[in-house]
Design an enzyme around this catalytic site. Sequence first.
Site, PDB file in Angstrom:
ATOM      1  CG  ASP A 251     -45.419  26.904  22.738  1.00  0.00           C
ATOM      2  OD1 ASP A 251     -46.205  27.755  22.312  1.00  0.00           O
ATOM      3  OD2 ASP A 251     -44.802  27.012  23.812  1.00  0.00           O
ATOM      4  CD  GLU A 313     -44.443  30.567  19.422  1.00  0.00           C
ATOM      5  OE1 GLU A 313     -45.059  31.599  19.642  1.00  0.00           O
ATOM      6  OE2 GLU A 313     -44.072  29.808  20.323  1.00  0.00           O
TER       7      GLU A 313
HETATM    8  C1  GLC Z   1     -45.999  30.427  22.711  1.00  0.00           C
HETATM    9  C2  GLC Z   1     -47.501  30.480  22.674  1.00  0.00           C
HETATM   10  C3  GLC Z   1     -47.975  31.439  23.717  1.00  0.00           C
HETATM   11  C4  GLC Z   1     -47.511  30.924  25.062  1.00  0.00           C
HETATM   12  C5  GLC Z   1     -46.003  30.697  25.073  1.00  0.00           C
HETATM   13  C6  GLC Z   1     -45.588  29.885  26.247  1.00  0.00           C
HETATM   14  O1  GLC Z   1     -45.436  31.648  22.390  1.00  0.00           O
HETATM   15  O2  GLC Z   1     -47.938  30.832  21.396  1.00  0.00           O
HETATM   16  O3  GLC Z   1     -49.359  31.600  23.703  1.00  0.00           O
HETATM   17  O4  GLC Z   1     -47.853  31.839  26.056  1.00  0.00           O
HETATM   18  O5  GLC Z   1     -45.575  29.974  23.943  1.00  0.00           O
HETATM   19  O6  GLC Z   1     -45.998  28.554  26.097  1.00  0.00           O
END
Ligand code: GLC
Length: 598
Positions: A251, A313
């Site tokens: 993440d 991500e």
């Molecule tokens: C990422 C997740 C999102 C979350 C953020 C903070 O972007 O996909 O849902 O709010 O991280 O953890």
Amino acid sequence: MNEKRFLTSSITNHLLCTVLALGSLIPGAWAQTATQVPPAVDQKNTASDPWWKHGVIYEIYPRSFQDTDGDGIGDIKGITSRLDYIKQLGIDAIWISPMYPSPQIDFGYDIADYTAIDPQYGTMADFEHLTAEAKSRNIRVIMDYVPNHTSDQSAWFKESRSSRDNPKRDWYIWHDPKGFTADGKPIPPNNWQSWFGHSAWEWDASTKQYYYHHFYVQQPDLNWRNPEVVKAMMDVLRFWMNKGVNGFRVDAVSRLFEDPNLHDDPIQPGLNAFGDPNIQHKYTDNLPEVHDMLREMRKVIDEYPGNPVLISEADEPNIFELSKMYGKNNDEVQLPMDFQVADVNELNAPKFRQLLDEVENNPAHGQPYFFFGNHDQDRIWDRYSIGVNDPAMKARIARMMAALLLTSRATPQMYYGDEIGMITSTPTRIEDVRDPEGITGWPKQKGRDGERTPMQWDTSKNAGFSTSNTTWLPVASDYKTVNVAVETPDHESMLNWYKRLIELRRINPALYEGNMQMLNPNENVVSYLRKGPAGQPSVLVALNFSDKPQTLKYDFTALGLSKGATKTLETDDPSLNHAPLTKSITLAPYATWIAEAQ
Ligand code: GLC
Ligand code: MG
């Protein structure tokens, strides 16, 4: 194609597919020997040709998938109970959004304990049962790993904030105020802003320092410059690998480091949805140190057999930054989520053509990874059809995007419910909003509840999601017609469109492993050739991104295809089922055409 075979066991399923493939889909030389059917992803998995290059990954948002204890919130047992559905869909791996103990401010992305299961989702035994059941079906399990921040309720942060000399003080990012206003109010160290609005610094009155939070106030950032943090977080990876998971979706990983010199981020013109000045996250995002940590994470998962995977991500600004995610020696993440492609929120054919070509030829020669829907974005159904009102056209657009996702060379990531055509159900009143982002940003930014509504299984109460009288988010109003039970027997349903495409990707050698070459038979059409391996037919894909019929002209000879397009494999334009394929073809508005080419 006969739907019944999706109900058979996985081994029978594979054999049956082979037979069906020989009978109906695969022509010519390939049909003569069964051995040339690409191996199932779960049966071929080598370091040079790992499962994640071919498999389809399916994101499950656990709160919304299936509730089994009647509290209106999905749970682990619910996921386990739906593994047969997932298998029949053709999925190779599930990525499950966080299920760790959490105050649920950011619905699990605020983790209080990285090595436990939140009781509202079940127990560790439930989790172990899930992984065992998934494994028996050859479905891999990918966990969500949230390294940038913990919950403010984590034991680590509670210690850290307890005093300035606590041993864990330096596990988070604490700074003195820049100064004090005339009336004694502290001034934050600099202008850094939270992704979810307003200052990224929160004042801690008892220890008289600020802590940094890239996301919500309740999500303090860990200090990745502290080796103890690195060690603790690497141990988290080991903990779950030892439980038998097959990798992680990492993440918000580009946010791991911030400038130690606290430079102000550059301010840009205008205000954002939260009413703050627009800002460029120059000193708080994508710092080079991120790559050192990605290499550390990769080393850890590489200690385990089975070719586990890291998915990042990270919203990288261009192909060069995206490419860096693979690592100089392909020693970082194997599958960086491609936000370049995912963030084209419109049917812009030239833009897609350019971005698909760029990532196909990325300098790292890494495996592309596409997604068009997830828990942070409007659903496919709405995102690409802004301004289109005809439901038949919206459906075609959604099918077309599914076809792009499932026929490109990129490893595809699906989001639960997209396969049945779930819509975005954005709240219409602020009092209904659950996502804090929507509360702070209302009405300009309504938050992410719309894409997180419960999965629609059947026509019963709450679409079969839960027996509770209230569910954590309301079930979308279209559930009587848009659900798994109604769509399963309907050959023309969105669900069967997805199933057929996934199946085609699995059994067709060109779609399974062929290179991808972008073509330009018409500027409103996104088209590409997946090249068949030696002696095997290629596959031509054409997607009409426009609301008008478009005629396609290919120079087949230049592409080395002497026969041209020989057979339609899949289309939602009935006129193309029996078209004379060697001449020019006209594609209906928003239609998809997938053909064999030789
Ligand atoms: C990422 C997740 C999102 C979350 C953020 C903070 O972007 O996909 O849902 O709010 O991280 O953890
Ligand atoms: Mg950070």
